[in-house]
Design a protein around this motif. Structure first.
Motif, PDB file in Angstrom:
ATOM      1  N   MET A 113     -67.258  26.942 -45.422  1.00  0.00           N
ATOM      2  CA  MET A 113     -67.471  25.533 -45.096  1.00  0.00           C
ATOM      3  C   MET A 113     -66.165  24.844 -44.695  1.00  0.00           C
ATOM      4  O   MET A 113     -66.186  23.881 -43.942  1.00  0.00           O
ATOM      5  CB  MET A 113     -68.120  24.799 -46.271  1.00  0.00           C
ATOM      6  N   GLY A 114     -65.053  25.319 -45.201  1.00  0.00           N
ATOM      7  CA  GLY A 114     -63.770  24.709 -44.881  1.00  0.00           C
ATOM      8  C   GLY A 114     -63.439  24.788 -43.406  1.00  0.00           C
ATOM      9  O   GLY A 114     -63.017  23.809 -42.796  1.00  0.00           O
ATOM     10  N   LEU A 115     -63.630  25.968 -42.816  1.00  0.00           N
ATOM     11  CA  LEU A 115     -63.369  26.114 -41.386  1.00  0.00           C
ATOM     12  C   LEU A 115     -64.323  25.258 -40.565  1.00  0.00           C
ATOM     13  O   LEU A 115     -63.942  24.672 -39.558  1.00  0.00           O
ATOM     14  CB  LEU A 115     -63.472  27.578 -40.965  1.00  0.00           C
ATOM     15  N   MET A 116     -65.576  25.176 -41.015  1.00  0.00           N
ATOM     16  CA  MET A 116     -66.530  24.330 -40.314  1.00  0.00           C
ATOM     17  C   MET A 116     -66.067  22.865 -40.364  1.00  0.00           C
ATOM     18  O   MET A 116     -66.117  22.153 -39.362  1.00  0.00           O
ATOM     19  CB  MET A 116     -67.920  24.460 -40.943  1.00  0.00           C
ATOM     20  N   LEU A 117     -65.576  22.448 -41.513  1.00  0.00           N
ATOM     21  CA  LEU A 117     -65.073  21.088 -41.675  1.00  0.00           C
ATOM     22  C   LEU A 117     -63.880  20.835 -40.744  1.00  0.00           C
ATOM     23  O   LEU A 117     -63.823  19.817 -40.064  1.00  0.00           O
ATOM     24  CB  LEU A 117     -64.675  20.854 -43.132  1.00  0.00           C
ATOM     25  N   ILE A 118     -62.936  21.767 -40.703  1.00  0.00           N
ATOM     26  CA  ILE A 118     -61.767  21.632 -39.827  1.00  0.00           C
ATOM     27  C   ILE A 118     -62.218  21.503 -38.373  1.00  0.00           C
ATOM     28  O   ILE A 118     -61.727  20.647 -37.637  1.00  0.00           O
ATOM     29  CB  ILE A 118     -60.803  22.823 -40.001  1.00  0.00           C
ATOM     30  N   ARG A 119     -63.163  22.333 -37.981  1.00  0.00           N
ATOM     31  CA  ARG A 119     -63.664  22.292 -36.601  1.00  0.00           C
ATOM     32  C   ARG A 119     -64.340  20.966 -36.287  1.00  0.00           C
ATOM     33  O   ARG A 119     -64.253  20.460 -35.169  1.00  0.00           O
ATOM     34  CB  ARG A 119     -64.631  23.444 -36.365  1.00  0.00           C
ATOM     35  N   GLN A 120     -65.034  20.390 -37.262  1.00  0.00           N
ATOM     36  CA  GLN A 120     -65.730  19.119 -37.031  1.00  0.00           C
ATOM     37  C   GLN A 120     -64.772  17.929 -36.981  1.00  0.00           C
ATOM     38  O   GLN A 120     -65.048  16.947 -36.302  1.00  0.00           O
ATOM     39  CB  GLN A 120     -66.788  18.890 -38.100  1.00  0.00           C
ATOM     40  N   LEU A 121     -63.658  18.010 -37.701  1.00  0.00           N
ATOM     41  CA  LEU A 121     -62.722  16.886 -37.764  1.00  0.00           C
ATOM     42  C   LEU A 121     -61.655  16.916 -36.670  1.00  0.00           C
ATOM     43  O   LEU A 121     -60.911  15.946 -36.506  1.00  0.00           O
ATOM     44  CB  LEU A 121     -62.049  16.840 -39.141  1.00  0.00           C
ATOM     45  N   THR A 122     -61.565  18.036 -35.956  1.00  0.00           N
ATOM     46  CA  THR A 122     -60.558  18.172 -34.905  1.00  0.00           C
ATOM     47  C   THR A 122     -61.250  18.618 -33.616  1.00  0.00           C
ATOM     48  O   THR A 122     -62.434  18.906 -33.604  1.00  0.00           O
ATOM     49  CB  THR A 122     -59.471  19.190 -35.319  1.00  0.00           C
ATOM     50  N   ASP A 123     -60.494  18.639 -32.518  1.00  0.00           N
ATOM     51  CA  ASP A 123     -61.096  18.964 -31.228  1.00  0.00           C
ATOM     52  C   ASP A 123     -61.052  20.446 -30.883  1.00  0.00           C
ATOM     53  O   ASP A 123     -61.963  20.969 -30.260  1.00  0.00           O
ATOM     54  CB  ASP A 123     -60.437  18.143 -30.118  1.00  0.00           C
ATOM     55  N   PHE A 124     -59.985  21.135 -31.248  1.00  0.00           N
ATOM     56  CA  PHE A 124     -59.953  22.580 -31.087  1.00  0.00           C
ATOM     57  C   PHE A 124     -58.858  23.162 -31.967  1.00  0.00           C
ATOM     58  O   PHE A 124     -57.995  22.440 -32.475  1.00  0.00           O
ATOM     59  CB  PHE A 124     -59.821  23.021 -29.616  1.00  0.00           C
ATOM     60  N   ILE A 125     -58.943  24.495 -32.169  1.00  0.00           N
ATOM     61  CA  ILE A 125     -57.982  25.166 -33.044  1.00  0.00           C
ATOM     62  C   ILE A 125     -57.283  26.299 -32.298  1.00  0.00           C
ATOM     63  O   ILE A 125     -57.803  26.819 -31.311  1.00  0.00           O
ATOM     64  CB  ILE A 125     -58.648  25.704 -34.336  1.00  0.00           C
ATOM     65  N   GLU A 126     -56.100  26.634 -32.795  1.00  0.00           N
ATOM     66  CA  GLU A 126     -55.313  27.749 -32.264  1.00  0.00           C
ATOM     67  C   GLU A 126     -54.833  28.579 -33.446  1.00  0.00           C
ATOM     68  O   GLU A 126     -54.607  28.046 -34.533  1.00  0.00           O
ATOM     69  CB  GLU A 126     -54.088  27.255 -31.502  1.00  0.00           C
ATOM     70  N   TYR A 127     -54.641  29.862 -33.191  1.00  0.00           N
ATOM     71  CA  TYR A 127     -54.158  30.764 -34.228  1.00  0.00           C
ATOM     72  C   TYR A 127     -53.261  31.780 -33.551  1.00  0.00           C
ATOM     73  O   TYR A 127     -53.691  32.466 -32.623  1.00  0.00           O
ATOM     74  CB  TYR A 127     -55.357  31.453 -34.885  1.00  0.00           C
ATOM     75  N   TYR A 128     -52.005  31.861 -33.976  1.00  0.00           N
ATOM     76  CA  TYR A 128     -51.063  32.745 -33.300  1.00  0.00           C
ATOM     77  C   TYR A 128     -49.886  33.075 -34.214  1.00  0.00           C
ATOM     78  O   TYR A 128     -49.721  32.489 -35.279  1.00  0.00           O
ATOM     79  CB  TYR A 128     -50.571  32.110 -31.997  1.00  0.00           C
ATOM     80  N   ARG A 129     -49.058  34.020 -33.778  1.00  0.00           N
ATOM     81  CA  ARG A 129     -47.830  34.397 -34.484  1.00  0.00           C
ATOM     82  C   ARG A 129     -46.632  33.914 -33.682  1.00  0.00           C
ATOM     83  O   ARG A 129     -46.653  33.949 -32.458  1.00  0.00           O
ATOM     84  CB  ARG A 129     -47.717  35.916 -34.612  1.00  0.00           C
ATOM     85  N   SER A 130     -45.593  33.509 -34.421  1.00  0.00           N
ATOM     86  CA  SER A 130     -44.362  33.082 -33.759  1.00  0.00           C
ATOM     87  C   SER A 130     -43.215  33.145 -34.754  1.00  0.00           C
ATOM     88  O   SER A 130     -43.303  32.560 -35.840  1.00  0.00           O
ATOM     89  CB  SER A 130     -44.509  31.654 -33.225  1.00  0.00           C
ATOM     90  N   GLY A 131     -42.162  33.869 -34.395  1.00  0.00           N
ATOM     91  CA  GLY A 131     -40.953  33.917 -35.207  1.00  0.00           C
ATOM     92  C   GLY A 131     -41.176  34.331 -36.659  1.00  0.00           C
ATOM     93  O   GLY A 131     -40.573  33.767 -37.556  1.00  0.00           O
ATOM     94  N   GLY A 132     -42.046  35.291 -36.887  1.00  0.00           N
ATOM     95  CA  GLY A 132     -42.304  35.766 -38.237  1.00  0.00           C
ATOM     96  C   GLY A 132     -43.326  34.943 -39.019  1.00  0.00           C
ATOM     97  O   GLY A 132     -43.599  35.213 -40.181  1.00  0.00           O
ATOM     98  N   TRP A 133     -43.875  33.919 -38.398  1.00  0.00           N
ATOM     99  CA  TRP A 133     -44.868  33.063 -39.042  1.00  0.00           C
ATOM    100  C   TRP A 133     -46.231  33.287 -38.409  1.00  0.00           C
ATOM    101  O   TRP A 133     -46.334  33.567 -37.215  1.00  0.00           O
ATOM    102  CB  TRP A 133     -44.496  31.590 -38.875  1.00  0.00           C
ATOM    103  N   ILE A 134     -47.275  33.114 -39.197  1.00  0.00           N
ATOM    104  CA  ILE A 134     -48.652  33.080 -38.719  1.00  0.00           C
ATOM    105  C   ILE A 134     -49.043  31.605 -38.732  1.00  0.00           C
ATOM    106  O   ILE A 134     -48.947  30.945 -39.770  1.00  0.00           O
ATOM    107  CB  ILE A 134     -49.574  33.914 -39.617  1.00  0.00           C
ATOM    108  N   ILE A 135     -49.438  31.078 -37.588  1.00  0.00           N
ATOM    109  CA  ILE A 135     -49.631  29.639 -37.434  1.00  0.00           C
ATOM    110  C   ILE A 135     -51.085  29.315 -37.098  1.00  0.00           C
ATOM    111  O   ILE A 135     -51.653  29.872 -36.157  1.00  0.00           O
ATOM    112  CB  ILE A 135     -48.699  29.079 -36.346  1.00  0.00           C
TER     113      ILE A 135
END
Length: 146
Positions: A113-135
């Motif tokens: 339900m958390g991801l569904m909530l995030i999707r409903q409260l925002t317009d779009f999501i991104e998921y990627y790696r950069s400089g040793g971090w998962i973002i």
């Protein structure tokens, strides 16, 4: 107001107990930048869920690890980013739960339900790696008020 507005905080250890305080501090910055309090409260909820997911899933079964929270409000949008160095988890792999039957509790979802909530409260999501971090970033199409 100078563009873009930026707030960054890093914690050496991401903990469930720190979730509320981090999300509340971030929402305070959004309000100070001119975002209406009601909308900032929505984004505080999305951020709290994003931080909580890192604590529960990225560092599950291990010592808490680092977390970096970043807000950027540019001319066109607000980007909420939560970065970690834990277990890779792709939010795009999680399908939205089916619509539950209000009369049948056995159809009510127990997770996701958390991801569904995030999707409903925002317009779009991104998921990627950069400089040793998962973002994990959530973007809101909200022009900066000048």
């Amino acid at each position: 107001m100078t563009l873009p507005q930026r707030f960054v905080v890093t914690r050496a250890e991401a903990t469930i107990e720190s979730t509320h305080d981090l999300a509340e501090e971030a929402a305070g910055h959004l309000v100070a930048w001119g975002l209406p309090a009601r909308r900032a409260a929505d984004l505080r909820l999305a951020l709290a869920e994003m931080i909580c997911n890192v604590c529960r899933h990225a560092y599950a079964g291990e010592r808490p690890g680092p977390l970096r929270l970043e807000l950027v409000w540019s001319a066109d949008d607000i980007t909420l980013s939560v970065a970690h160095q834990g277990v890779l988890f792709d939010p795009f792999s999680v399908k939205e739960p089916p619509e539950p039957d209000p009369e049948d509790p056995s159809t009510w979802p127990e997770g996701g339900m958390g991801l569904m909530l995030i999707r409903q409260l925002t317009d779009f999501i991104e998921y990627y790696r950069s400089g040793g971090w998962i973002i994990f970033s959530a973007i809101v199409c909200e022009p900066l008020r000048q």
